[in-house]
Design a protein around this motif. Structure first.
Motif, PDB file in Angstrom:
ATOM      1  N   LEU A  65     -50.646  -3.153  60.796  1.00 42.40           N
ATOM      2  CA  LEU A  65     -50.597  -1.852  61.484  1.00 42.40           C
ATOM      3  C   LEU A  65     -51.760  -1.769  62.460  1.00 42.40           C
ATOM      4  CD1 LEU A  65     -49.703   1.090  61.960  1.00 42.40           C
ATOM      5  CD2 LEU A  65     -50.896   1.734  59.872  1.00 42.40           C
ATOM      6  N   TYR A  73     -51.181  -8.263  56.509  1.00 37.33           N
ATOM      7  CA  TYR A  73     -51.579  -7.021  55.799  1.00 37.33           C
ATOM      8  C   TYR A  73     -52.862  -6.392  56.353  1.00 37.33           C
ATOM      9  CZ  TYR A  73     -48.415  -9.367  52.632  1.00 37.33           C
ATOM     10  OH  TYR A  73     -47.338 -10.034  52.115  1.00 37.33           O
ATOM     11  N   GLU A 107     -54.947  -3.719  58.798  1.00 38.48           N
ATOM     12  CA  GLU A 107     -54.792  -2.410  59.431  1.00 38.48           C
ATOM     13  C   GLU A 107     -56.032  -2.147  60.286  1.00 38.48           C
ATOM     14  OE1 GLU A 107     -53.876   0.882  56.800  1.00 38.48           O
ATOM     15  OE2 GLU A 107     -54.826   2.214  58.257  1.00 38.48           O
ATOM     16  N   LYS A 112     -59.159  -3.889  56.524  1.00 39.38           N
ATOM     17  CA  LYS A 112     -58.925  -2.567  57.114  1.00 39.38           C
ATOM     18  C   LYS A 112     -60.159  -2.206  57.922  1.00 39.38           C
ATOM     19  CE  LYS A 112     -57.615   2.170  56.177  1.00 39.38           C
ATOM     20  NZ  LYS A 112     -57.240   3.184  55.192  1.00 39.38           N
TER      21      LYS A 112
END
Lengths: 139, 238
Positions: free
Chosen positions: A65, A81, A83, A100
């Motif tokens: 993302l 995976y 972000e 992340k």
């Protein structure tokens, strides 16, 4: 846009001055001018929340993302995976799996070869094969 | 957990079916699914509170590809931007075709390209609004990814959900998608200008929507001719 990038790069080459610098202000100005460019990546089917700007030859893994406010420099690689939001990644960077990053800057030629990291408001740099080898300066 | 099991759980989550889970990991898959739904609802509640705190009217628009969601939004936005500050968040697998169409009517737009996800979720919306000064908007529309199945899994924290179908999809389209109509506030049956030519049983569509959700407001529209656009705006509270 390039002008702000150059200024930000000038700030992060002096790690001892990052905390006292106006780096957040520079980032905000940069993001306010950021355009969307997402049709040139190599890889799977990430989710993009605009604006996201990808330079050429950016590789993106599975279930990623990106956005809003993300710039990724040329030849950089984003693993599965991951972000990322409100973040600038310079050229030739490797981001490890399940990272992340929020409101971060990653210096050029950085390579993070480990999994799982959750960082906000920091400059990341260097080559790290383990989490404890990561060079991280908060701002 | 071994990598192989991690991958398996991830794959099952992707296809969103607990039936595919081996007995050994079934409990974990179910718990993960429940946690995802719980988290989405929590974020949606926060979004809604943020909208209310800023006196923003908010609407989530769902419907199949080609039902006319964007065409209706173009008409709505064209009228509302004369008086209100409008933000439209557009969800699509890829491209910003819809956002570009809507932007021509003076609304600010943000595109989310979901890649291979078939619906927007509350986290996507939260990522956008936390970067925005909500005091700059009076109305927010969220146009979901085009389909009638996945969006029923995720609420987005808006005041109302509007489901758009068109009579070209056939008179069974509502009967075949009960979930979405149960959780919608307004059902729009679009392309009504084609009724004579297609002979679609629109009364059946209206009755089906009411049967699944007696509270739902049902309206027939034509984004092409503008028929009943005034009534739709009234239902939205304008």
């Amino acid at each position: 846009m390039k002008q702000e990038l150059t200024k930000i790069e000038e700030v992060i080459v002096k790690p001892e001055e990052i905390k006292e610098s106006n780096i957040q202000e520079l980032m905000d100005t940069f993001f306010s001018k950021l355009k969307n460019r997402v049709d040139n990546y190599i890889g799977d089917y990430p989710t993009f929340i605009e604006p996201v700007y990808l330079e050429d030859n950016v590789k993106i893994g599975d279930d990623v993302l990106l956005g809003p406010n993300v710039y990724i420099g040329a030849n950089s690689e984003i693993s599965d995976y991951v972000e990322i939001s409100n973040t600038i990644i310079f050229d030739n960077v490797k981001i490890g799996e399940n990272f992340k990053l929020e409101n971060c800057i990653v210096a050029k030629d950085s390579s993070f070869n480990f999994t799982e990291l959750n960082v906000k408001k920091s400059v990341l740099m260097g080559v790290a094969n383990l989490k404890n080898e990561l060079q991280k300066i908060g701002f | 957990m071994p990598n192989k099991e991690k991958l398996e759980i991830s794959r099952i989550k992707e296809v969103e079916s607990t039936n595919l889970a081996r007995d050994e990991i079934r409990d974990e898959v179910i718990e993960t699914k429940k946690a995802v739904e719980r988290d989405n609802n929590l974020i949606a509640d926060k979004i809604h509170q943020d909208f209310l705190n800023n006196s923003i009217k908010s609407f989530d628009i769902v419907g199949a590809i080609g039902a006319g969601k964007t065409a209706l939004l173009e008409k709505i936005v064209e009228i509302l931007t004369q008086k209100y500050r409008v933000l439209v968040i557009c969800g699509d697998i890829t491209t910003r075709v819809d956002a570009d169409r809507i932007e021509k009517h003076n609304a600010e737009t943000i595109q989310i390209n979901t890649g291979r996800e078939c619906a927007l979720n509350a986290y996507h919306i939260h990522q956008i609004i936390k970067n925005k000064n909500l005091q700059n908007y009076d109305v927010i529309f969220i146009e979901n990814v085009g389909n009638l199945i996945c969006p029923s899994e995720f609420v987005l924290g808006t005041d109302k959900r509007i489901t758009v179908v068109s009579i070209t999809e056939g008179e069974w389209v509502i009967e075949k998608h009960p979930m979405l109509f149960k959780m919608s506030d307004i059902a729009v049956i679009n392309k009504i200008d084609l009724k004579e030519r297609l002979g679609t049983n629109v009364e059946k569509m209206i009755n089906d929507a009411k049967k699944f959700n007696p509270e739902i407001e049902v309206i027939t529209t034509s984004a092409k001719t503008g028929e009943n656009m005034d009534k739709l705006l009234e239902l939205l509270g304008f």
